[in-house]
Design a protein around this motif. Structure first.
Motif, short mmCIF file in Angstrom:
data_model
loop_
_atom_site.label_atom_id
_atom_site.label_comp_id
_atom_site.label_asym_id
_atom_site.label_seq_id
_atom_site.Cartn_x
_atom_site.Cartn_y
_atom_site.Cartn_z
N ALA A 9 14.76 117.55 -10.53
CA ALA A 9 14.82 116.11 -10.81
C ALA A 9 16.21 115.71 -11.31
O ALA A 9 16.75 114.68 -10.88
CB ALA A 9 13.76 115.73 -11.84
N ARG A 10 16.80 116.51 -12.18
CA ARG A 10 18.16 116.21 -12.67
C ARG A 10 19.18 116.24 -11.54
O ARG A 10 20.09 115.42 -11.48
CB ARG A 10 18.56 117.19 -13.76
CG ARG A 10 17.95 116.89 -15.08
CD ARG A 10 18.56 117.74 -16.18
NE ARG A 10 17.87 117.45 -17.41
CZ ARG A 10 17.56 118.36 -18.32
NH1 ARG A 10 17.90 119.61 -18.14
NH2 ARG A 10 16.92 118.00 -19.42
N ALA B 277 18.68 113.12 -9.47
CA ALA B 277 19.14 111.96 -10.26
C ALA B 277 20.66 111.89 -10.29
O ALA B 277 21.23 110.79 -10.23
CB ALA B 277 18.59 112.05 -11.69
N VAL C 289 8.37 114.68 -4.13
CA VAL C 289 9.30 113.90 -4.94
C VAL C 289 9.23 112.45 -4.48
O VAL C 289 9.40 112.18 -3.29
CB VAL C 289 10.75 114.43 -4.82
CG1 VAL C 289 11.70 113.60 -5.66
CG2 VAL C 289 10.82 115.90 -5.21
N VAL D 114 7.19 115.56 -13.48
CA VAL D 114 8.42 115.22 -14.19
C VAL D 114 8.76 113.79 -13.80
O VAL D 114 8.90 113.49 -12.62
CB VAL D 114 9.59 116.15 -13.80
CG1 VAL D 114 10.85 115.76 -14.55
CG2 VAL D 114 9.24 117.61 -14.03
N THR E 254 11.59 110.87 -14.27
CA THR E 254 12.98 110.67 -14.66
C THR E 254 13.35 109.22 -14.40
O THR E 254 13.17 108.73 -13.28
CB THR E 254 13.92 111.59 -13.84
OG1 THR E 254 13.50 112.94 -14.00
CG2 THR E 254 15.37 111.45 -14.31
N GLN F 119 13.84 111.95 -19.34
CA GLN F 119 12.85 112.69 -18.56
C GLN F 119 11.61 112.93 -19.41
O GLN F 119 11.71 113.18 -20.61
CB GLN F 119 13.40 114.04 -18.10
CG GLN F 119 14.44 113.90 -17.01
CD GLN F 119 14.80 115.24 -16.42
OE1 GLN F 119 15.31 116.12 -17.11
NE2 GLN F 119 14.55 115.41 -15.13
N SER G 265 12.75 104.86 -10.90
CA SER G 265 12.37 106.16 -11.46
C SER G 265 12.11 107.16 -10.35
O SER G 265 11.83 106.80 -9.20
CB SER G 265 11.13 106.02 -12.35
OG SER G 265 10.04 105.48 -11.63
N LEU G 266 12.21 108.43 -10.71
CA LEU G 266 11.98 109.56 -9.81
C LEU G 266 10.80 110.34 -10.38
O LEU G 266 10.76 110.60 -11.59
CB LEU G 266 13.23 110.44 -9.76
CG LEU G 266 13.19 111.61 -8.81
CD1 LEU G 266 13.44 111.13 -7.38
CD2 LEU G 266 14.23 112.65 -9.20
N HIS G 267 9.87 110.72 -9.51
CA HIS G 267 8.67 111.44 -9.95
C HIS G 267 8.51 112.69 -9.10
O HIS G 267 8.46 112.60 -7.88
CB HIS G 267 7.44 110.55 -9.80
CG HIS G 267 7.56 109.27 -10.54
ND1 HIS G 267 6.80 108.97 -11.65
CD2 HIS G 267 8.39 108.21 -10.36
CE1 HIS G 267 7.14 107.77 -12.11
NE2 HIS G 267 8.11 107.30 -11.35
N VAL G 268 8.45 113.85 -9.77
CA VAL G 268 8.19 115.11 -9.09
C VAL G 268 6.78 115.53 -9.49
O VAL G 268 6.46 115.59 -10.68
CB VAL G 268 9.19 116.21 -9.52
CG1 VAL G 268 8.88 117.53 -8.82
CG2 VAL G 268 10.63 115.78 -9.25
#
Length: 163
Positions: free
Chosen positions: A37-38, A41, A71, A93, A95, A117, A138-141
């Protein structure tokens, strides 16, 4: 007394390739998913051109799909929220890539600024809302990939966690 060190006896492990574990093709630990995720991002050119904003519903786009995880990229205009939910059997996760989101749980609420996060296990109940005056991304894993997102009644949540 033997004065040989472990390194002298075994040699440099980096020189003995057959003793090293092969690099994994896909993340397998919480730490590796956080790192994934990082990494995404940090590569704004990978996700920013894809973002769309929709005034009628939250916009989302599956960015990656691999065996065992997905993702997702989501956008949130002011006032949009997820509703109180969990993620079934998936861990995840979250983010925040741009803007600010508010997460509400039975423990209260937390402001999540850009770069924040959150890691959660299966069964974790929360609500995510854009309470700010600016759009957010936002990002979602999810691992395993998200197949179920049960909604919860806001009456089940304490007053501190309701909208």
């Amino acid at each position: 007394m033997n004065s040989d060190s472990d390194l002298q006896i075994a040699g440099d492990l980096l020189e003995v390739q057959h003793l090293l574990r092969p690099a994994r093709e896909h993340p397998a630990t919480v730490s590796e998913f956080v790192g994934l995720a990082r990494s995404i991002a940090g590569d704004r050119s990978r996700w920013a051109p894809l973002v769309r904003y929709d005034a009628t519903t939250r916009w989302y786009h599956r960015l990656l799909s691999h065996p065992g995880y997905d993702v997702w990229l989501l956008s949130w205009i002011p006032g949009q929220g997820s509703g109180l939910h969990d993620h079934g059997l998936s861990s995840g996760v979250l983010t925040v890539l741009d803007g600010e989101l508010t997460e509400r749980t039975d423990r209260g609420k937390r402001t999540l600024g850009s770069g924040t996060q959150r890691v959660f296990a299966p069964g974790y109940v929360h609500e995510v809302v854009n309470d700010s005056l600016e759009p957010a991304v936002s990002l979602h894993v999810y691992y395993p990939g998200l197949t179920d997102m049960p909604m919860h009644s806001t009456q089940c949540a304490p007053a501190a966690a309701t909208v």
